[in-house]
Design a protein around this motif. Structure first.
Motif, PDB file in Angstrom:
ATOM      1  N   GLY A  30     131.993  35.848  -7.434  1.00 17.82           N
ATOM      2  CA  GLY A  30     130.510  35.642  -6.748  1.00 17.82           C
ATOM      3  C   GLY A  30     129.581  36.492  -6.969  1.00 17.82           C
ATOM      4  N   TYR A  31     129.539  37.524  -7.851  1.00 15.65           N
ATOM      5  CA  TYR A  31     128.664  38.671  -7.952  1.00 15.65           C
ATOM      6  C   TYR A  31     128.350  38.786  -9.408  1.00 15.65           C
ATOM      7  N   ARG A  32     127.345  39.200  -9.943  1.00 17.21           N
ATOM      8  CA  ARG A  32     127.111  39.543 -11.262  1.00 17.21           C
ATOM      9  C   ARG A  32     126.264  40.897 -11.485  1.00 17.21           C
ATOM     10  N   ALA A  33     126.488  41.743 -12.576  1.00 13.95           N
ATOM     11  CA  ALA A  33     125.917  42.927 -12.403  1.00 13.95           C
ATOM     12  C   ALA A  33     124.783  42.824 -13.543  1.00 13.95           C
ATOM     13  N   GLY A  34     123.785  43.807 -13.173  1.00 13.94           N
ATOM     14  CA  GLY A  34     122.649  44.265 -13.836  1.00 13.94           C
ATOM     15  C   GLY A  34     122.189  45.755 -13.636  1.00 13.94           C
ATOM     16  N   THR A  35     121.074  46.074 -14.250  1.00 12.80           N
ATOM     17  CA  THR A  35     120.583  47.458 -13.624  1.00 12.80           C
ATOM     18  C   THR A  35     119.079  47.553 -12.986  1.00 12.80           C
ATOM     19  N   VAL A  36     119.103  48.071 -12.223  1.00  6.57           N
ATOM     20  CA  VAL A  36     117.706  48.511 -11.569  1.00  6.57           C
ATOM     21  C   VAL A  36     117.522  49.800 -11.276  1.00  6.57           C
ATOM     22  N   LYS A  37     116.219  50.481 -11.940  1.00  7.65           N
ATOM     23  CA  LYS A  37     116.068  51.778 -11.746  1.00  7.65           C
ATOM     24  C   LYS A  37     117.171  52.813 -12.215  1.00  7.65           C
ATOM     25  N   GLY A  38     117.810  52.417 -13.172  1.00  3.73           N
ATOM     26  CA  GLY A  38     118.895  53.440 -13.761  1.00  3.73           C
ATOM     27  C   GLY A  38     120.243  53.550 -13.163  1.00  3.73           C
ATOM     28  N   THR A  39     120.408  52.405 -12.265  1.00  2.00           N
ATOM     29  CA  THR A  39     121.867  52.271 -11.391  1.00  2.00           C
ATOM     30  C   THR A  39     122.231  50.595 -11.641  1.00  2.00           C
ATOM     31  N   VAL A  40     123.547  50.722 -11.651  1.00  2.00           N
ATOM     32  CA  VAL A  40     124.254  49.414 -11.773  1.00  2.00           C
ATOM     33  C   VAL A  40     123.986  48.767 -10.427  1.00  2.00           C
ATOM     34  N   VAL A  41     123.791  47.399 -10.407  1.00  2.00           N
ATOM     35  CA  VAL A  41     123.541  46.607  -9.386  1.00  2.00           C
ATOM     36  C   VAL A  41     124.258  45.397  -9.402  1.00  2.00           C
ATOM     37  N   LEU A  42     125.031  45.096  -8.263  1.00  2.00           N
ATOM     38  CA  LEU A  42     125.837  43.805  -8.034  1.00  2.00           C
ATOM     39  C   LEU A  42     125.102  43.035  -7.309  1.00  2.00           C
ATOM     40  N   SER A  43     124.643  41.905  -7.668  1.00  2.00           N
ATOM     41  CA  SER A  43     123.966  40.838  -6.778  1.00  2.00           C
ATOM     42  C   SER A  43     124.867  39.417  -6.729  1.00  2.00           C
ATOM     43  N   PRO A  44     124.653  38.692  -5.487  1.00  2.00           N
ATOM     44  CA  PRO A  44     125.540  37.553  -5.226  1.00  2.00           C
ATOM     45  C   PRO A  44     124.727  36.422  -6.518  1.00  2.00           C
ATOM     46  N   TRP A  45     125.822  35.725  -6.744  1.00  2.00           N
ATOM     47  CA  TRP A  45     125.356  34.610  -7.644  1.00  2.00           C
ATOM     48  C   TRP A  45     124.280  33.781  -6.961  1.00  2.00           C
ATOM     49  N   LEU A 127     109.676  41.585  -7.460  1.00  2.00           N
ATOM     50  CA  LEU A 127     108.437  41.451  -7.776  1.00  2.00           C
ATOM     51  C   LEU A 127     107.639  43.068  -7.882  1.00  2.00           C
ATOM     52  N   THR A 128     108.609  43.869  -8.163  1.00  2.00           N
ATOM     53  CA  THR A 128     107.893  45.181  -8.511  1.00  2.00           C
ATOM     54  C   THR A 128     108.614  45.451  -9.920  1.00  2.00           C
ATOM     55  N   ASP A 129     109.562  46.052 -10.040  1.00  2.00           N
ATOM     56  CA  ASP A 129     110.233  46.559 -10.981  1.00  2.00           C
ATOM     57  C   ASP A 129     110.374  45.626 -11.970  1.00  2.00           C
ATOM     58  N   LYS A 130     110.854  44.557 -11.957  1.00  2.00           N
ATOM     59  CA  LYS A 130     111.005  43.291 -12.874  1.00  2.00           C
ATOM     60  C   LYS A 130     109.543  43.222 -13.590  1.00  2.00           C
ATOM     61  N   VAL A 131     108.854  42.750 -12.625  1.00  2.00           N
ATOM     62  CA  VAL A 131     107.446  42.181 -13.005  1.00  2.00           C
ATOM     63  C   VAL A 131     106.892  43.261 -14.023  1.00  2.00           C
ATOM     64  N   ARG A 132     107.013  44.522 -13.899  1.00  2.00           N
ATOM     65  CA  ARG A 132     106.479  45.580 -14.707  1.00  2.00           C
ATOM     66  C   ARG A 132     107.180  45.503 -16.066  1.00  2.00           C
ATOM     67  N   VAL A 133     108.578  45.318 -16.065  1.00  2.00           N
ATOM     68  CA  VAL A 133     109.254  45.466 -17.166  1.00  2.00           C
ATOM     69  C   VAL A 133     109.193  44.323 -17.967  1.00  2.00           C
ATOM     70  N   TYR A 134     109.208  43.053 -17.524  1.00  2.00           N
ATOM     71  CA  TYR A 134     109.079  41.963 -18.047  1.00  2.00           C
ATOM     72  C   TYR A 134     107.330  41.756 -18.711  1.00  2.00           C
ATOM     73  N   GLY A 135     106.554  42.258 -17.952  1.00  2.00           N
ATOM     74  CA  GLY A 135     105.122  42.068 -18.479  1.00  2.00           C
ATOM     75  C   GLY A 135     104.835  43.010 -19.567  1.00  2.00           C
ATOM     76  N   ARG A 136     105.493  44.157 -19.767  1.00  2.00           N
ATOM     77  CA  ARG A 136     105.433  45.092 -20.770  1.00  2.00           C
ATOM     78  C   ARG A 136     106.113  44.607 -21.948  1.00  2.00           C
ATOM     79  N   ALA A 137     107.259  44.292 -21.964  1.00  2.00           N
ATOM     80  CA  ALA A 137     108.140  43.983 -22.951  1.00  2.00           C
ATOM     81  C   ALA A 137     107.580  43.484 -24.221  1.00  2.00           C
ATOM     82  N   ARG A 138     107.126  41.994 -23.990  1.00  2.00           N
ATOM     83  CA  ARG A 138     106.783  41.139 -25.201  1.00  2.00           C
ATOM     84  C   ARG A 138     105.409  41.969 -25.591  1.00  2.00           C
TER      85      ARG A 138
END
Length: 145
Positions: A30-45, A127-138
């Motif tokens: 029921g969880y998935r893993a990703g990273t946010v600000k240098g740490t592993v984060v588990l989020s519910p599906w 709405l903060t960290d992910k927006v910045r990362v996605y917006g700069r990537a391309r």
């Protein structure tokens, strides 16, 4: 486990170490893993009703994708080494060649579109960290046509 994302207490030595940790992690059902600000984060599906929203987004945007790009709802992990982040967006469009891989870490630079379905527990990061990362990537090496 909780209904909110939780972070690990470990501090890996590098972004590559963090990605290795993700690969080796035994994630509870029921969880998935990703990273946010240098740490592993588990989020519910995602909740079941998000599927309808994701399907509608895909259907509406498919005709407008850049040539050679596909839109997906698959749980893929996109990596942004320059930002030391790795995210699995709810809906994403990317150059179809990025999926010609047997690896689990896909190049975030291949993305042309992302949608994050937020909840009260994930809204701040979405709405903060992910927006910045996605917006700069391309824009860093593959500006949009």
């Amino acid at each position: 486990m909780t209904d909110r994302p939780t972070t690990s207490g470990a501090e890996p030595g590098s972004f590559e170490d963090l990605l290795d940790t993700l690969d080796e992690l035994d994630v509870p059902d029921g969880y998935r893993a990703g990273t946010v600000k240098g740490t592993v984060v588990l989020s519910p599906w995602s909740k079941g009703y998000y599927t309808r929203v994701m399907r509608l987004v895909c259907g509406q945007l498919e005709a407008y994708l850049p040539e050679g790009h596909v839109i997906e709802r698959a749980p893929n992990l996109f990596v942004f080494p320059g930002a030391e982040r790795a995210y699995g967006p709810g809906v994403h469009a990317a150059d179809e060649r990025v999926f010609d891989s047997d690896g689990t870490h896909l190049d975030g630079e291949a993305l042309s579109f992302v949608t994050e379905l937020t909840s009260s527990s994930t809204r701040d990061g979405d709405l903060t960290d992910k927006v910045r990362v996605y917006g700069r990537a391309r824009t860093t090496k593959n500006p949009a046509p």
